[in-house]
Design a protein around this motif. Sequence first.
Motif, PDB file in Angstrom:
ATOM      1  N   LYS A  97       9.132  10.906  -1.643  1.00 24.01           N
ATOM      2  CA  LYS A  97       8.890  10.165  -0.401  1.00 24.01           C
ATOM      3  C   LYS A  97      10.054   9.210  -0.175  1.00 24.01           C
ATOM      4  O   LYS A  97      10.680   8.724  -1.121  1.00 24.01           O
ATOM      5  CB  LYS A  97       7.576   9.392  -0.455  1.00 24.01           C
ATOM      6  CG  LYS A  97       7.483   8.335  -1.544  1.00 24.01           C
ATOM      7  CD  LYS A  97       6.133   7.615  -1.488  1.00 24.01           C
ATOM      8  CE  LYS A  97       6.008   6.524  -2.557  1.00 24.01           C
ATOM      9  NZ  LYS A  97       5.878   7.079  -3.907  1.00 24.01           N
ATOM     10  N   THR A 108      -0.102  13.408  -0.536  1.00 25.92           N
ATOM     11  CA  THR A 108      -0.350  14.767  -1.041  1.00 25.92           C
ATOM     12  C   THR A 108      -1.250  15.523  -0.072  1.00 25.92           C
ATOM     13  O   THR A 108      -0.997  16.695   0.251  1.00 25.92           O
ATOM     14  CB  THR A 108      -1.008  14.713  -2.425  1.00 25.92           C
ATOM     15  OG1 THR A 108      -0.137  14.042  -3.332  1.00 25.92           O
ATOM     16  CG2 THR A 108      -1.303  16.113  -2.943  1.00 25.92           C
ATOM     17  N   ALA A 125       2.641   2.306  -3.265  1.00 31.22           N
ATOM     18  CA  ALA A 125       1.657   2.712  -4.277  1.00 31.22           C
ATOM     19  C   ALA A 125       1.198   4.150  -4.098  1.00 31.22           C
ATOM     20  O   ALA A 125       0.427   4.655  -4.931  1.00 31.22           O
ATOM     21  CB  ALA A 125       0.452   1.777  -4.234  1.00 31.22           C
ATOM     22  N   GLN A 126       1.651   4.825  -3.039  1.00 29.42           N
ATOM     23  CA  GLN A 126       1.255   6.209  -2.814  1.00 29.42           C
ATOM     24  C   GLN A 126       1.686   7.093  -3.983  1.00 29.42           C
ATOM     25  O   GLN A 126       2.846   7.064  -4.407  1.00 29.42           O
ATOM     26  CB  GLN A 126       1.867   6.732  -1.515  1.00 29.42           C
ATOM     27  CG  GLN A 126       1.121   6.340  -0.273  1.00 29.42           C
ATOM     28  CD  GLN A 126      -0.253   6.997  -0.212  1.00 29.42           C
ATOM     29  OE1 GLN A 126      -0.389   8.215  -0.321  1.00 29.42           O
ATOM     30  NE2 GLN A 126      -1.283   6.174  -0.049  1.00 29.42           N
ATOM     31  N   ASP A 127       0.753   7.877  -4.481  1.00 30.76           N
ATOM     32  CA  ASP A 127       0.991   8.725  -5.649  1.00 30.76           C
ATOM     33  C   ASP A 127       1.555  10.070  -5.195  1.00 30.76           C
ATOM     34  O   ASP A 127       0.874  11.096  -5.215  1.00 30.76           O
ATOM     35  CB  ASP A 127      -0.322   8.903  -6.429  1.00 30.76           C
ATOM     36  CG  ASP A 127      -0.100   9.577  -7.767  1.00 30.76           C
ATOM     37  OD1 ASP A 127       1.067   9.712  -8.177  1.00 30.76           O
ATOM     38  OD2 ASP A 127      -1.097   9.981  -8.400  1.00 30.76           O
ATOM     39  N   TYR A 128       2.817  10.036  -4.775  1.00 29.43           N
ATOM     40  CA  TYR A 128       3.499  11.263  -4.337  1.00 29.43           C
ATOM     41  C   TYR A 128       4.966  11.103  -4.688  1.00 29.43           C
ATOM     42  O   TYR A 128       5.568  10.054  -4.444  1.00 29.43           O
ATOM     43  CB  TYR A 128       3.320  11.477  -2.836  1.00 29.43           C
ATOM     44  CG  TYR A 128       3.863  12.799  -2.337  1.00 29.43           C
ATOM     45  CD1 TYR A 128       3.116  13.968  -2.483  1.00 29.43           C
ATOM     46  CD2 TYR A 128       5.106  12.874  -1.746  1.00 29.43           C
ATOM     47  CE1 TYR A 128       3.610  15.188  -2.027  1.00 29.43           C
ATOM     48  CE2 TYR A 128       5.611  14.091  -1.285  1.00 29.43           C
ATOM     49  CZ  TYR A 128       4.861  15.240  -1.429  1.00 29.43           C
ATOM     50  OH  TYR A 128       5.352  16.454  -0.983  1.00 29.43           O
ATOM     51  N   GLY A 129       5.546  12.157  -5.249  1.00 26.90           N
ATOM     52  CA  GLY A 129       6.883  12.041  -5.798  1.00 26.90           C
ATOM     53  C   GLY A 129       7.990  11.881  -4.782  1.00 26.90           C
ATOM     54  O   GLY A 129       8.718  10.887  -4.778  1.00 26.90           O
ATOM     55  N   ASP A 155      -5.915   5.785   0.987  1.00 23.35           N
ATOM     56  CA  ASP A 155      -6.098   6.575  -0.227  1.00 23.35           C
ATOM     57  C   ASP A 155      -4.735   6.792  -0.875  1.00 23.35           C
ATOM     58  O   ASP A 155      -3.789   7.225  -0.219  1.00 23.35           O
ATOM     59  CB  ASP A 155      -6.742   7.925   0.125  1.00 23.35           C
ATOM     60  CG  ASP A 155      -7.103   8.753  -1.084  1.00 23.35           C
ATOM     61  OD1 ASP A 155      -6.582   8.477  -2.182  1.00 23.35           O
ATOM     62  OD2 ASP A 155      -7.896   9.691  -0.930  1.00 23.35           O
ATOM     63  N   ARG A 156      -4.601   6.515  -2.171  1.00 23.52           N
ATOM     64  CA  ARG A 156      -3.310   6.664  -2.854  1.00 23.52           C
ATOM     65  C   ARG A 156      -2.843   8.111  -2.915  1.00 23.52           C
ATOM     66  O   ARG A 156      -1.656   8.372  -3.153  1.00 23.52           O
ATOM     67  CB  ARG A 156      -3.400   6.097  -4.275  1.00 23.52           C
ATOM     68  CG  ARG A 156      -3.519   4.583  -4.307  1.00 23.52           C
ATOM     69  CD  ARG A 156      -3.441   4.052  -5.723  1.00 23.52           C
ATOM     70  NE  ARG A 156      -2.170   4.380  -6.357  1.00 23.52           N
ATOM     71  CZ  ARG A 156      -1.780   3.896  -7.530  1.00 23.52           C
ATOM     72  NH1 ARG A 156      -2.568   3.067  -8.190  1.00 23.52           N
ATOM     73  NH2 ARG A 156      -0.615   4.241  -8.046  1.00 23.52           N
ATOM     74  N   LEU A 157      -3.734   9.067  -2.715  1.00 21.86           N
ATOM     75  CA  LEU A 157      -3.359  10.484  -2.717  1.00 21.86           C
ATOM     76  C   LEU A 157      -3.136  11.016  -1.307  1.00 21.86           C
ATOM     77  O   LEU A 157      -3.014  12.219  -1.112  1.00 21.86           O
ATOM     78  CB  LEU A 157      -4.448  11.298  -3.416  1.00 21.86           C
ATOM     79  CG  LEU A 157      -4.681  10.975  -4.895  1.00 21.86           C
ATOM     80  CD1 LEU A 157      -5.856  11.781  -5.425  1.00 21.86           C
ATOM     81  CD2 LEU A 157      -3.424  11.254  -5.708  1.00 21.86           C
ATOM     82  N   HIS A 166       0.825  -1.209   0.000  1.00 26.51           N
ATOM     83  CA  HIS A 166       0.000   0.000   0.000  1.00 26.51           C
ATOM     84  C   HIS A 166       0.860   1.261   0.000  1.00 26.51           C
ATOM     85  O   HIS A 166       0.508   2.263  -0.637  1.00 26.51           O
ATOM     86  CB  HIS A 166      -0.914   0.004   1.227  1.00 26.51           C
ATOM     87  CG  HIS A 166      -2.057  -0.963   1.142  1.00 26.51           C
ATOM     88  ND1 HIS A 166      -3.263  -0.648   0.558  1.00 26.51           N
ATOM     89  CD2 HIS A 166      -2.176  -2.243   1.569  1.00 26.51           C
ATOM     90  CE1 HIS A 166      -4.074  -1.689   0.622  1.00 26.51           C
ATOM     91  NE2 HIS A 166      -3.446  -2.666   1.234  1.00 26.51           N
ATOM     92  N   THR A 167       1.972   1.219   0.698  1.00 18.97           N
ATOM     93  CA  THR A 167       2.775   2.428   0.896  1.00 18.97           C
ATOM     94  C   THR A 167       3.535   2.815  -0.364  1.00 18.97           C
ATOM     95  O   THR A 167       3.587   3.993  -0.737  1.00 18.97           O
ATOM     96  CB  THR A 167       3.745   2.229   2.072  1.00 18.97           C
ATOM     97  OG1 THR A 167       2.996   1.865   3.243  1.00 18.97           O
ATOM     98  CG2 THR A 167       4.518   3.505   2.366  1.00 18.97           C
TER      99      THR A 167
END
Length: 308
Positions: free
Chosen positions: A58, A125, A52-56, A120-122, A49-50
């Motif tokens: 990290k 952000t 897959a987070q949609d944040y550049g 949540d993948r976002l 899950h982690t």
Amino acid sequence: MTSISVAPSVSLEQCDARTNEGDRCVLGRVSILIPSYMRGEDLRTTLQHTVAQDYGDKEIIVVDDSTPTSTILDVVREFPNVTYVRTPENLGLIGARNFGAALCTGEFLLNLDDDSWLEDRLALTEIVEFMRAHPRTGVAGLNIRVPNQNYVWPVDSKSKLLRNYTGCGNVYRRGIIAAVGDYITEFHRQGEEVERSLRIMDAGYEIRSAPSIRVFHAQSVINRHPARHIAFTAANYLRRELIRAPLWLLPFGCLRALRWAVRHRNEMDRRVYISEVFGRRVPLLPFVRRYRAPVSTSTYLSALALNN
């Protein structure tokens, strides 16, 4: 890797002022810290899950708290962009969090357990946006859900001030750790967040809920001993009052701690509680002498007036 050279900590203001990759605290970066012990399968799910987070920007750091097998390392090897570090000895959850936090370079530090993850993948952000919108918030408590229960707060509710946060889902502003210090490792487990929350509030920062940022806590049965955990909670409640309550409120605080223990006596491991209270692991008088630094009356009473 068991040891890494770490630069000195920086203040909240210094962290906010730094922007270069070579600096210790990188603006906009989110460090995700996950201590783990013996829970390889749970960790795998959390990392799936982690990553897959949609944040550049990290960084994900797993702290293996000296698991006696290679299970944690083997799982981390499945995720090339995850950093693995191993404690030199078994430090316990609190010690592992301190160990890992010293290695993080992000402006914000997301604390997860190895059996909890953002839903949540976002979410990363949203975390950055939330902390930017609340500059006096030292720690944000995320909205946690456990199996067969609802979230702590309605997802669409407004943010509110909190007395304390929960370890399996919270976000620090990185400089807060430099401002107030590490967790007290003598607590071993349970209640460390409540104690450090008092220090954070006393330093002039808020602890605030972030209801829209959701965390699922699977509550793995591995290393989970409810009766022991309640015993540690009760013993650490008393320790916390002894070192943080203002002198004139100290009897009141100790009485509250003892009443809590009596109320939960049938749920706790009484042998562990008695052992902890009578200082068989951590002698009580030296502990109090080392850490006694009461918060202000205003902070103490403000915390009592808040709820989670």
